[in-house]
Design a protein around this motif. Sequence first.
Motif, PDB file in Angstrom:
ATOM      1  N   TYR A  18      60.605  21.211  50.499  1.00  0.00           N
ATOM      2  CA  TYR A  18      59.834  21.203  49.170  1.00  0.00           C
ATOM      3  C   TYR A  18      59.463  22.818  48.775  1.00  0.00           C
ATOM      4  CZ  TYR A  18      56.946  19.821  45.093  1.00  0.00           C
ATOM      5  OH  TYR A  18      56.367  19.925  43.912  1.00  0.00           O
ATOM      6  N   PHE A  19      58.934  23.387  49.668  1.00  0.00           N
ATOM      7  CA  PHE A  19      58.245  24.772  49.321  1.00  0.00           C
ATOM      8  C   PHE A  19      59.666  25.865  49.281  1.00  0.00           C
ATOM      9  CE2 PHE A  19      57.547  28.883  51.384  1.00  0.00           C
ATOM     10  CZ  PHE A  19      56.280  29.344  50.414  1.00  0.00           C
ATOM     11  N   VAL A  20      60.623  25.475  49.900  1.00  0.00           N
ATOM     12  CA  VAL A  20      61.809  26.583  49.844  1.00  0.00           C
ATOM     13  C   VAL A  20      62.536  26.240  48.518  1.00  0.00           C
ATOM     14  CG1 VAL A  20      64.156  26.865  50.805  1.00  0.00           C
ATOM     15  CG2 VAL A  20      62.162  26.856  52.627  1.00  0.00           C
ATOM     16  N   GLY A  21      62.651  24.872  48.243  1.00  0.00           N
ATOM     17  CA  GLY A  21      63.298  24.647  47.095  1.00  0.00           C
ATOM     18  C   GLY A  21      62.641  24.941  45.898  1.00  0.00           C
ATOM     19  N   THR A  22      61.251  24.667  45.953  1.00  0.00           N
ATOM     20  CA  THR A  22      60.522  25.066  44.644  1.00  0.00           C
ATOM     21  C   THR A  22      60.438  26.736  44.555  1.00  0.00           C
ATOM     22  OG1 THR A  22      58.935  23.196  45.161  1.00  0.00           O
ATOM     23  CG2 THR A  22      57.896  25.003  44.008  1.00  0.00           C
ATOM     24  N   LEU A  23      60.269  27.437  45.476  1.00  0.00           N
ATOM     25  CA  LEU A  23      60.179  28.966  45.580  1.00  0.00           C
ATOM     26  C   LEU A  23      61.715  29.313  44.965  1.00  0.00           C
ATOM     27  CD1 LEU A  23      58.728  31.601  46.280  1.00  0.00           C
ATOM     28  CD2 LEU A  23      59.490  31.466  48.412  1.00  0.00           C
ATOM     29  N   GLY A  24      62.521  28.747  45.647  1.00  0.00           N
ATOM     30  CA  GLY A  24      64.070  29.236  45.032  1.00  0.00           C
ATOM     31  C   GLY A  24      64.204  28.852  43.817  1.00  0.00           C
ATOM     32  N   ASN A  25      63.837  27.932  43.120  1.00  0.00           N
ATOM     33  CA  ASN A  25      64.238  27.451  41.695  1.00  0.00           C
ATOM     34  C   ASN A  25      63.230  28.428  41.003  1.00  0.00           C
ATOM     35  OD1 ASN A  25      66.057  25.503  41.507  1.00  0.00           O
ATOM     36  ND2 ASN A  25      64.940  24.078  42.873  1.00  0.00           N
ATOM     37  N   LEU A  26      62.004  28.564  41.353  1.00  0.00           N
ATOM     38  CA  LEU A  26      61.103  29.367  40.513  1.00  0.00           C
ATOM     39  C   LEU A  26      61.539  30.944  40.391  1.00  0.00           C
ATOM     40  CD1 LEU A  26      57.509  28.087  41.510  1.00  0.00           C
ATOM     41  CD2 LEU A  26      58.587  27.966  39.154  1.00  0.00           C
ATOM     42  N   LEU A  27      62.132  31.303  41.435  1.00  0.00           N
ATOM     43  CA  LEU A  27      62.494  32.729  41.523  1.00  0.00           C
ATOM     44  C   LEU A  27      63.991  32.777  40.851  1.00  0.00           C
ATOM     45  CD1 LEU A  27      62.021  33.629  45.142  1.00  0.00           C
ATOM     46  CD2 LEU A  27      60.786  34.653  43.298  1.00  0.00           C
TER      47      LEU A  27
ATOM     48  N   THR B 100      70.008  18.650  47.925  1.00  0.00           N
ATOM     49  CA  THR B 100      70.630  19.403  47.082  1.00  0.00           C
ATOM     50  C   THR B 100      69.840  20.327  46.015  1.00  0.00           C
ATOM     51  OG1 THR B 100      72.257  17.828  47.148  1.00  0.00           O
ATOM     52  CG2 THR B 100      72.404  18.971  44.986  1.00  0.00           C
ATOM     53  N   PRO B 101      68.798  19.845  45.393  1.00  0.00           N
ATOM     54  CA  PRO B 101      67.969  20.627  44.780  1.00  0.00           C
ATOM     55  C   PRO B 101      67.520  21.964  45.195  1.00  0.00           C
ATOM     56  CG  PRO B 101      67.289  18.358  44.159  1.00  0.00           C
ATOM     57  CD  PRO B 101      68.302  18.271  45.453  1.00  0.00           C
ATOM     58  N   THR B 102      67.125  21.723  46.682  1.00  0.00           N
ATOM     59  CA  THR B 102      66.805  22.730  47.544  1.00  0.00           C
ATOM     60  C   THR B 102      67.756  23.916  47.736  1.00  0.00           C
ATOM     61  OG1 THR B 102      64.983  21.497  48.786  1.00  0.00           O
ATOM     62  CG2 THR B 102      65.595  23.346  49.767  1.00  0.00           C
ATOM     63  N   LEU B 103      69.208  23.386  47.738  1.00  0.00           N
ATOM     64  CA  LEU B 103      70.249  24.217  48.123  1.00  0.00           C
ATOM     65  C   LEU B 103      70.575  25.142  46.896  1.00  0.00           C
ATOM     66  CD1 LEU B 103      72.232  22.308  50.807  1.00  0.00           C
ATOM     67  CD2 LEU B 103      70.780  24.289  51.196  1.00  0.00           C
ATOM     68  N   ASN B 104      70.531  24.129  45.589  1.00  0.00           N
ATOM     69  CA  ASN B 104      71.331  24.876  44.498  1.00  0.00           C
ATOM     70  C   ASN B 104      70.924  26.334  44.279  1.00  0.00           C
ATOM     71  OD1 ASN B 104      72.345  22.485  43.775  1.00  0.00           O
ATOM     72  ND2 ASN B 104      71.100  22.090  42.058  1.00  0.00           N
ATOM     73  N   PRO B 105      69.391  26.903  44.063  1.00  0.00           N
ATOM     74  CA  PRO B 105      69.366  28.136  44.188  1.00  0.00           C
ATOM     75  C   PRO B 105      70.233  29.049  44.836  1.00  0.00           C
ATOM     76  CG  PRO B 105      67.443  27.154  44.708  1.00  0.00           C
ATOM     77  CD  PRO B 105      68.308  25.992  44.409  1.00  0.00           C
ATOM     78  N   PHE B 106      70.237  28.641  46.016  1.00  0.00           N
ATOM     79  CA  PHE B 106      71.027  29.393  47.239  1.00  0.00           C
ATOM     80  C   PHE B 106      72.411  29.515  46.928  1.00  0.00           C
ATOM     81  CE2 PHE B 106      66.766  28.036  48.811  1.00  0.00           C
ATOM     82  CZ  PHE B 106      66.465  29.283  49.270  1.00  0.00           C
TER      83      PHE B 106
ATOM     84  N   TYR C 215      74.122  29.176  44.168  1.00  0.00           N
ATOM     85  CA  TYR C 215      74.487  29.634  42.774  1.00  0.00           C
ATOM     86  C   TYR C 215      74.028  31.477  43.189  1.00  0.00           C
ATOM     87  CZ  TYR C 215      75.113  26.064  39.786  1.00  0.00           C
ATOM     88  OH  TYR C 215      75.775  24.940  39.058  1.00  0.00           O
ATOM     89  N   SER C 216      73.267  31.626  44.142  1.00  0.00           N
ATOM     90  CA  SER C 216      72.920  33.298  43.951  1.00  0.00           C
ATOM     91  C   SER C 216      74.019  33.757  45.414  1.00  0.00           C
ATOM     92  CB  SER C 216      71.449  33.508  44.365  1.00  0.00           C
ATOM     93  OG  SER C 216      71.102  32.751  45.755  1.00  0.00           O
ATOM     94  N   LEU C 217      74.347  33.013  46.148  1.00  0.00           N
ATOM     95  CA  LEU C 217      75.034  33.326  47.320  1.00  0.00           C
ATOM     96  C   LEU C 217      76.346  34.540  46.935  1.00  0.00           C
ATOM     97  CD1 LEU C 217      75.205  33.091  50.388  1.00  0.00           C
ATOM     98  CD2 LEU C 217      76.841  31.131  50.171  1.00  0.00           C
ATOM     99  N   ARG C 218      77.209  34.084  45.817  1.00  0.00           N
ATOM    100  CA  ARG C 218      78.126  35.071  45.456  1.00  0.00           C
ATOM    101  C   ARG C 218      78.036  35.497  44.166  1.00  0.00           C
ATOM    102  NH1 ARG C 218      81.015  37.017  49.713  1.00  0.00           N
ATOM    103  NH2 ARG C 218      81.360  35.570  51.437  1.00  0.00           N
ATOM    104  N   ASN C 219      76.914  35.357  43.831  1.00  0.00           N
ATOM    105  CA  ASN C 219      76.538  35.945  42.195  1.00  0.00           C
ATOM    106  C   ASN C 219      75.751  37.423  42.303  1.00  0.00           C
ATOM    107  OD1 ASN C 219      75.645  36.444  39.678  1.00  0.00           O
ATOM    108  ND2 ASN C 219      75.914  34.138  39.236  1.00  0.00           N
ATOM    109  N   ASN C 220      76.475  38.362  42.312  1.00  0.00           N
ATOM    110  CA  ASN C 220      75.782  39.642  42.425  1.00  0.00           C
ATOM    111  C   ASN C 220      75.051  40.165  41.404  1.00  0.00           C
ATOM    112  OD1 ASN C 220      76.975  40.489  44.796  1.00  0.00           O
ATOM    113  ND2 ASN C 220      78.697  41.432  43.669  1.00  0.00           N
ATOM    114  N   ASP C 221      75.127  39.642  40.079  1.00  0.00           N
ATOM    115  CA  ASP C 221      74.128  39.646  38.869  1.00  0.00           C
ATOM    116  C   ASP C 221      72.947  38.989  39.134  1.00  0.00           C
ATOM    117  OD1 ASP C 221      75.977  41.057  37.509  1.00  0.00           O
ATOM    118  OD2 ASP C 221      76.910  39.427  36.540  1.00  0.00           O
TER     119      ASP C 221
END
Length: 312
Positions: A33-42, A280-286, A288-294
């Motif tokens: 929950y902490f990782v997912g919340t932090l990732g989505n907020l960032l 899945t909600p925890t992994l989503n931000p990672f 999307y950002s894994l191969r997205n340089n922008d």
Amino acid sequence: MKNQTRVLEFLFLGLSDQPEQQQLLFRVFLAMYFVGTLGNLLTILAICFDSHLHTPMYFFLSNLSFLDLCFTSTIVPKMLVNYLLGSSAISYAECLTQMYFFVAFGGSDSILLSAMAYDRYLAVCHPLHYGTVMTSHLCALLVAVPWVSAHLISMIHTVLMAQLSFCSNNKIPHFFCDMNTLIKLSCSDTYVNEMLVLLLGGIVVLVPFICIVVSYTPIVSAVWKVSSAHGKWKAFSTCGSHLSVVILFYGTIIGVYFNPSSTHTTQKDMIATVMYTVVTPTLNPFIYSLRNNDLKRALGKLLGLKHFSKIH
């Protein structure tokens, strides 16, 4: 004669009734929950503060991150509090409230994923017309429709659930107030509730999934026609992250709610539910950002890391 005593609270049977396992589950879910919340907020903050990311694709992504944040927050905090206090209780009103927001945010998530698939279809198959078709008004509409429709559907389910009677059995064989589980606990006639679960569930889950498949068919065809391997990878990378999220999200939901009941077991369903409600909600931000340089560049700028976009 059935005991018609009104149920004032429910008891979750949860993933485990062993204190040692509950302590482990508390740590695992707290970390996720902490990782997912932090990732989505960032992700949301990076998109908001970087003007280069003020495009339709990132507008949808920021809304998806917000929905994921809300979706997990309807379930995980209550679960963590119960583990911490050694309790398994939830009041009748809290249970209906949790069910309402679970259906609303989950449904919004599902419909928004189909809107994102349409956005990727336009970007890959009709790039020259993308700017004129995907206007700010259309983007706002494609985000508003999931929110409004999912909340209306959730309101219907919640009002009908409030009409049901719950007798002596108040033990929920789950870790949250799942609508199907509550229907099975009721001692009322649940025919209307069950039919609406199938009908409205099909609208919220199966229709968006079919729309995604229809959108990705020409995308795959267009990518296949690209001559160079590098060109194919570059074209498909714009929608590969979204496709990964779709497979994770819909794969587990369809497995839980649209499989024959003979193949279901309580433990298997709960594990599958953990996948689409927490993992899945925890992994989503990672994803999307894994191969997205922008996005990585924007995150690096937000965090003050100059070379963050070079991390693979």
